[in-house]
Design a protein around this motif. Structure first.
Motif, mmCIF file in Angstrom:
data_model
loop_
_atom_site.group_PDB
_atom_site.id
_atom_site.type_symbol
_atom_site.label_atom_id
_atom_site.label_comp_id
_atom_site.label_asym_id
_atom_site.label_seq_id
_atom_site.Cartn_x
_atom_site.Cartn_y
_atom_site.Cartn_z
ATOM 1 N N THR A 98 0.835 -1.198 0.000
ATOM 2 C CA THR A 98 0.000 0.000 0.000
ATOM 3 C C THR A 98 0.872 1.251 0.000
ATOM 4 N N ILE A 259 -8.975 0.554 0.090
ATOM 5 C CA ILE A 259 -9.542 -0.800 0.056
ATOM 6 C C ILE A 259 -10.316 -1.063 -1.232
ATOM 7 N N GLY A 271 -5.627 -2.824 1.913
ATOM 8 C CA GLY A 271 -7.057 -2.797 1.597
ATOM 9 C C GLY A 271 -7.528 -4.112 1.008
ATOM 10 N N LEU B 152 -12.499 3.111 6.293
ATOM 11 C CA LEU B 152 -12.003 2.008 7.108
ATOM 12 C C LEU B 152 -12.977 1.679 8.232
#
Lengths: 318, 302
Positions: A98, A259, A271, B152
């Motif tokens: 990431t 994500i 993600g 998230l």
């Protein structure tokens, strides 16, 4: 200054603690018993009691939390239910991938967003401002996972110029950004990731610049006979703290919110790991990934706050 | 707020002839006037109205049955056998499914914002108006939830709870509540310290009266504007959750879910596969621009 730094760091500690409480309680949000996935459905009451004791689920919640926290602080996040590997290994590898994406997406989106916003803010109401503001609304409203799919359709399916998904034949372990064969895989995900932050930052910068331009001190600067260029420099500096706060939030968005983009491009980052963990109902991985990402986010916000106070001493006094 | 001396006449034709400066309206009259003369807002408001009406009256206007599958008619292009937007991977009419999909997507985007506005707004007013201890408890708890990146947190909560519409809406409400609470708290503290509140208290007004008549009216503006800007984010996040498989279960039509299943077919019929995303994008950009218009018309600085 030192006082402010210490105060701000001390303030981050209870936040980090609260974040870990929320992550810990994620296990209990899951429907049914946390042991459901491990135990066979016909397990006897004795076996259940035995396994509960082995995992520490027979203790009261605060004790369980402290034990868990102790493990976490020593880097032990438990074991993935799907792969049986330690969660920390899974997450750190994914975080590295990431980070590869964000190292490219952040400079691109932050500079582009800031420059676009500054230009628009300096010429409010003009054609250039209209164009930039329109583009920014575009970016803010864009479902980036869809935008990623569209890019794949154009550049991978129709033009066959760029790879659609993944990190290349050599895989994530051997990925080298300085090798063109590998770097090609970065292009589409990085563009996709940058779109939303560009829009958000351009909008914030435009608003901040326009607001500062309306303040009295710019009249003083102009009255003093400063060149337009020098005035703009003063204005940009005064607008920066406000923009920095939003940049911090966008940094967190790029680390954690990737994500969807990572799922579209099957990029093996944090993600993608999360979305796999959700499909497999792999709660330890879910918990560990979210805890680490949130703690990174808390740290980034701390750094941003300190940076702001360096640029603008007025912030320190509140 | 100034009293209404001349209210705007219902005919808009009349208005064009009267110079706006001569008209004296109330605050809301001014807001409405500005909104109606903002062409961008009116245009996107109209599109939004169409999307919402289409979702409400889906069974009446959809040309086909959203669940009717066809083995031979899978992934057909635009206009194939009277399917205006083609068919999906199971041969279902895509236009029909897009119309039906709006129901879930709008619901999942709008309901959490309403819940968060109610809960967060109430908590914020209590936090701002209450004592120092109440404020600390409420605002520091909100800070913890604020410390998560929003996507998230939504994914974490609904992922742990196992997906589904209800869980998704709970997750999104929890994501929006802290920000809402902050806005309400800031507004309340600012207004609480103004002289007219002091004057009200001096004339013997009780806490409830001050809250009801002096605080609430001034807090609602910023809260409402912020809420309207959240709806677009809500639509994006809700579709994102469905895209990850955390929303509705197939075969229910939902834009995020459709995008995720059609994604497998980009090599067969790419134009069809991108359509659900177009629907999400148009809805989200319309909400954004209408919200921008409302903010400009109400002229409240955030």
């Amino acid at each position: 200054m030192i006082n402010y730094i210490i105060r701000r760091i001390l303030y981050a500690i209870p936040i980090a603690f609260g974040v870990s409480v929320v992550c810990f309680s994620l296990v209990y949000l899951a429907p049914g018993d946390p042991l459901q996935t491990i135990l066979p459905s016909d397990a006897s009451a004795e076996t259940i009691a035995l396994v509960k004791a082995a995992y520490g689920f027979d203790k009261p919640l605060p004790i369980q939390f402290l034990k868990w926290l102790g493990h976490v602080l020593t880097g032990d996040f438990g074991e993935s239910i799907a792969t049986r590997r330690p969660v920390i290994l899974e997450v750190s590898g994914a975080l590295y991938n990431t980070a590869t994406l964000t190292t490219f997406a952040i400079p691109i989106s932050f500079t582009m967003g800031y420059v676009m916003g500054a230009i628009a803010g300096c010429f409010p109401g003009r054609v250039l401002d209209r164009v930039i503001t329109g583009t920014a609304v575009f970016g803010v409203s864009l479902p980036n996972y869809w935008f990623g799919i569209v890019l794949v359709i154009i550049f991978a399916v129709q033009l066959m110029a760029l790879p659609a998904t993944g990190m290349g034949g050599s895989g994530s372990a051997d990925f080298n950004v300085f090798r063109w064969a590998d770097a090609r895989f970065l292009i589409l995900p990085v563009i996709t990731l940058s779109m939303v932050p560009i829009g958000v930052i351009a909008r914030t910068t435009r608003a901040a610049v326009a607001e500062v331009l309306n303040q009295d001190f710019t009249i003083t600067l102009r009255a003093k006979g400063l060149s337009e260029f020098a005035i703009v420099r003063h204005v940009l500096k005064n607008a920066l703290p406000q923009v920095l706060a939003v940049m911090g939030l966008q940094f967190g968005y790029l680390m954690g919110g990737s994500i969807l983009v990572e799922t579209v491009f099957t990029w093996p980052g944090s993600g993608f790991l999360l979305s796999k963990a959700i499909i497999n109902r792999d709660i330890p991985v879910l918990q560990g990934t979210i805890l680490l990402l949130s703690l990174i986010f808390v740290t980034i916000n701390l750094v941003v706050d300190l940076l702001q106070s360096v640029i603008d001493p007025r912030i320190r006094r509140n | 707020m100034s009293p209404t001396i001349i209210t705007a006449p219902p005919s808009s034709h009349f208005e064009e002839q009267v110079a706006p400066a001569l008209m004296v309206r109330g605050y809301w009259g001014n807001v409405l006037f500005r909104l109606r003369h903002d062409r961008v807002t009116v245009f996107f408001g109209f599109i939004l109205l169409l999307i919402i009406l289409a979702a409400i009256f889906a069974p009446l206007i959809a040309p086909f049955d959203p669940y009717k599958e066809s083995v031979i008619g899978r992934l057909k292009p635009f206009g194939w056998r009277s399917h205006p937007l083609g068919t999906d991977e199971l041969g279902r009419d895509l236009l029909t499914r897009l119309i039906y999909g709006g129901r879930i997507s709008l619901l999942m985007g709008v309901v959490p914002v309403c819940i968060a506005t109610l809960v967060g707004g109430t908590l914020g007013v209590i936090g701002g108006f209450g004592g120092k201890r109440v404020n600390t408890v409420i605002m520091r708890t909100m800070d913890v939830f604020y410390a998560f990146p929003s996507v998230l947190l939504a994914v974490a909560i609904s992922g742990a709870m196992g997906g589904g519409i209800a869980n998704g809406m709970i997750a999104l409400s929890m994501v929006f509540t802290p920000a809402m609470c902050r806005i309400a708290e800031t507004a309340t503290t600012q207004i609480k310290n103004l002289d007219f509140v002091e004057a009200a208290r001096a004339t013997g007004a009780g806490t409830f009266t001050i809250l009801r008549f002096h605080i609430l009216g001034n807090v609602l503006g910023p809260v409402f504007i912020y809420a309207s800007s959240l709806v677009s984010v809500g639509i994006l996040l809700a579709s994102g959750l469905s895209f990850l498989g955390l929303g509705v279960k197939p075969p229910t039509a939902d834009w995020g879910l459709m995008l995720s299943t059609l994604r497998q077919s980009i090599y067969i019929n790419p134009e069809i596969c991108a359509l659900p995303g177009v629907a999400i994008f148009i809805t989200s950009i319309s909400f954004n621009l209408v919200s921008d218009g409302i903010r400009a018309a109400m002229d409240v600085r955030m």
